[in-house]
Write an enzyme that holds these catalytic residues in place. Structure first.
Site, PDB file in Angstrom:
ATOM      1  N   HIS A 148       0.813  -1.245  -0.017  1.00 49.45           N
ATOM      2  CA  HIS A 148       0.038  -0.022  -0.055  1.00 49.45           C
ATOM      3  C   HIS A 148       1.040   1.201   0.140  1.00 49.45           C
ATOM      4  CE1 HIS A 148      -2.845  -2.863   1.996  1.00 49.45           C
ATOM      5  NE2 HIS A 148      -3.521  -2.579   1.137  1.00 49.45           N
ATOM      6  N   GLN A 157     -18.400  -5.592  -1.200  1.00 50.05           N
ATOM      7  CA  GLN A 157     -17.646  -6.220  -2.022  1.00 50.05           C
ATOM      8  C   GLN A 157     -17.224  -7.523  -1.483  1.00 50.05           C
ATOM      9  OE1 GLN A 157     -14.266  -3.223  -1.644  1.00 50.05           O
ATOM     10  NE2 GLN A 157     -13.198  -5.000  -1.693  1.00 50.05           N
TER      11      GLN A 157
HETATM   12  P1  AMP Z   1      -6.760  -3.499  -0.437  1.00 48.50           P
HETATM   13  O1  AMP Z   1      -6.746  -2.872   0.731  1.00 48.50           O
HETATM   14  O2  AMP Z   1      -6.410  -4.810  -0.348  1.00 48.50           O
HETATM   15  O3  AMP Z   1      -8.079  -3.105  -1.023  1.00 48.50           O
HETATM   16  O4  AMP Z   1      -5.783  -2.611  -1.549  1.00 48.50           O
HETATM   17  C1  AMP Z   1      -5.555  -1.239  -1.818  1.00 48.50           C
HETATM   18  C2  AMP Z   1      -4.723  -1.093  -3.083  1.00 48.50           C
HETATM   19  O5  AMP Z   1      -3.319  -1.544  -2.599  1.00 48.50           O
HETATM   20  C3  AMP Z   1      -5.242  -1.806  -4.296  1.00 48.50           C
HETATM   21  O6  AMP Z   1      -5.268  -1.090  -5.187  1.00 48.50           O
HETATM   22  C4  AMP Z   1      -4.527  -3.004  -4.246  1.00 48.50           C
HETATM   23  O7  AMP Z   1      -3.996  -3.853  -5.540  1.00 48.50           O
HETATM   24  C5  AMP Z   1      -3.052  -2.455  -3.650  1.00 48.50           C
HETATM   25  N1  AMP Z   1      -2.244  -3.371  -3.146  1.00 48.50           N
HETATM   26  C6  AMP Z   1      -2.283  -4.602  -2.243  1.00 48.50           C
HETATM   27  N2  AMP Z   1      -1.274  -5.202  -2.123  1.00 48.50           N
HETATM   28  C7  AMP Z   1      -0.263  -4.864  -3.094  1.00 48.50           C
HETATM   29  C8  AMP Z   1       1.009  -5.204  -3.233  1.00 48.50           C
HETATM   30  N3  AMP Z   1       1.722  -6.106  -2.915  1.00 48.50           N
HETATM   31  N4  AMP Z   1       1.661  -4.421  -4.262  1.00 48.50           N
HETATM   32  C9  AMP Z   1       1.074  -3.222  -4.829  1.00 48.50           C
HETATM   33  N5  AMP Z   1      -0.105  -2.911  -4.641  1.00 48.50           N
HETATM   34  C10 AMP Z   1      -0.875  -3.605  -3.602  1.00 48.50           C
END
Ligand code: AMP
Length: 284
Positions: A37, A61
């Site tokens: 993140h 979701q």
């Molecule tokens: P989430 O909180 O899981 O919805 O993730 C929030 C954002 O962070 C989303 O756009 C994810 O694709 C991105 N994200 C989560 N894990 C990673 C990672 N390992 N590398 C890059 N971006 C990430």
């Protein structure tokens, strides 16, 4: 860094900033933040005057209620990490702020089937929920740029489709997958793996790397057979391994050197569902 809980206050602050000519970058998250993140936050900082990060565990979701209930909520650690990474505003709204009574937030969007394959096939309704919350948050924040991770390949592809179709004036910036030293894609779910399991799970990214290395010397069928053998044995339980066209998300039979192809995977391991992907051929 400001922590804002209401739409009214956020709009007030952002209007002031916009009137002063500041550009707004936006990073939507579910919280339980990690270095993956933070890579989005850092890129947002570089490309925008103001970085807004939302933390909202969006119920629409989650197609399985128990998943929603057990989603980690770690606001104190999250806000500390965001402060250390120079975030300007955390938007941390209640359910009622995002989905006020009487406001229709469902999005009327033709997904062109993008939501029915891969993750969508196993998590029915998931992407309707993602589109609903991202559209609502975009309406609230009205950012110049939106930052999302390649880790959720199908998610950013669907959001790009939504931005185009609804002619939303926000640029999507896709950020590369951040990995642990072992190669395992960073995820808040990795915390639920055992110490050994966390190392063992690196076989997922290693398989993707091997597939990528062999993309022009094996057929798509051979690549799939190889991956299935690696990821559907012992403690691993493969949900899908697909080689797809990056635009349509449809399975492909041949890897076109001038096309856009991606290998995507979802695996159950130690009771945790892990996803990963690699771009085999980037669009020109
Ligand atoms: P989430 O909180 O899981 O919805 O993730 C929030 C954002 O962070 C989303 O756009 C994810 O694709 C991105 N994200 C989560 N894990 C990673 C990672 N390992 N590398 C890059 N971006 C990430």
């Amino acid at each position: 860094m400001k922590i804002i809980n209401t739409v009214a206050e956020l709009r007030c602050q952002l209007d002031l900033l916009k009137n002063n000519g500041k550009t707004i970058g936006f990073v939507p998250t579910l919280g339980a933040l990690h270095s993956g993140h933070m890579s989005l936050i850092n890129k947002c900082n570089r490309q925008s005057d103001i970085t807004v990060c939302s933390i909202f565990v969006n119920p629409t979701q989650f197609n399985v209620k128990s998943d929603l209930d057990k989603y980690p909520r770690t606001f104190d650690a999250d806000s500390k990490m965001l402060e250390e990474n120079d975030t300007d505003i955390i938007f941390y709204p209640s359910l009622g702020e995002v989905y006020p009574t009487g406001l229709i937030t469902k999005v009327d969007l033709d997904f062109n089937g993008l939501d029915k394959v891969l993750e969508g096939a196993f998590r029915p309704g998931h992407f309707e929920g993602v589109v609903e919350v991202v559209k609502r948050l975009l309406d609230i924040v009205q950012p110049d740029k939106l930052f999302m991770g390649q880790k959720d390949f199908q998610q950013f592809t669907i959001i790009a489709h939504m931005l185009r179709t609804l002619k939303i004036n926000t640029e999507l910036v896709v950020c590369p997958i951040i990995r642990e030293t072992s190669g395992l894609a960073m995820s808040s779910r990795n915390e639920r793996l055992s110490v050994n399991g966390r190392l063992e799970a690196a076989v997922i990214s290693k398989t993707l790397t091997s597939v990528k290395r062999r993309k022009y010397t094996r057929t798509v069928n051979q690549l799939k057979q190889y991956a299935v053998k690696k990821l559907n044995s012992g403690p691993f339980n493969l949900e899908y391994f697909s080689i797809i066209d990056g635009n349509t998300l449809e399975d492909i039979d041949v890897i076109d050197r001038r096309g856009y192809s991606v290998a995507c995977v979802a695996v159950w391991f130690e009771g945790v569902r892990l996803i990963d992907n690699t771009i085999l051929v980037s669009p020109h």
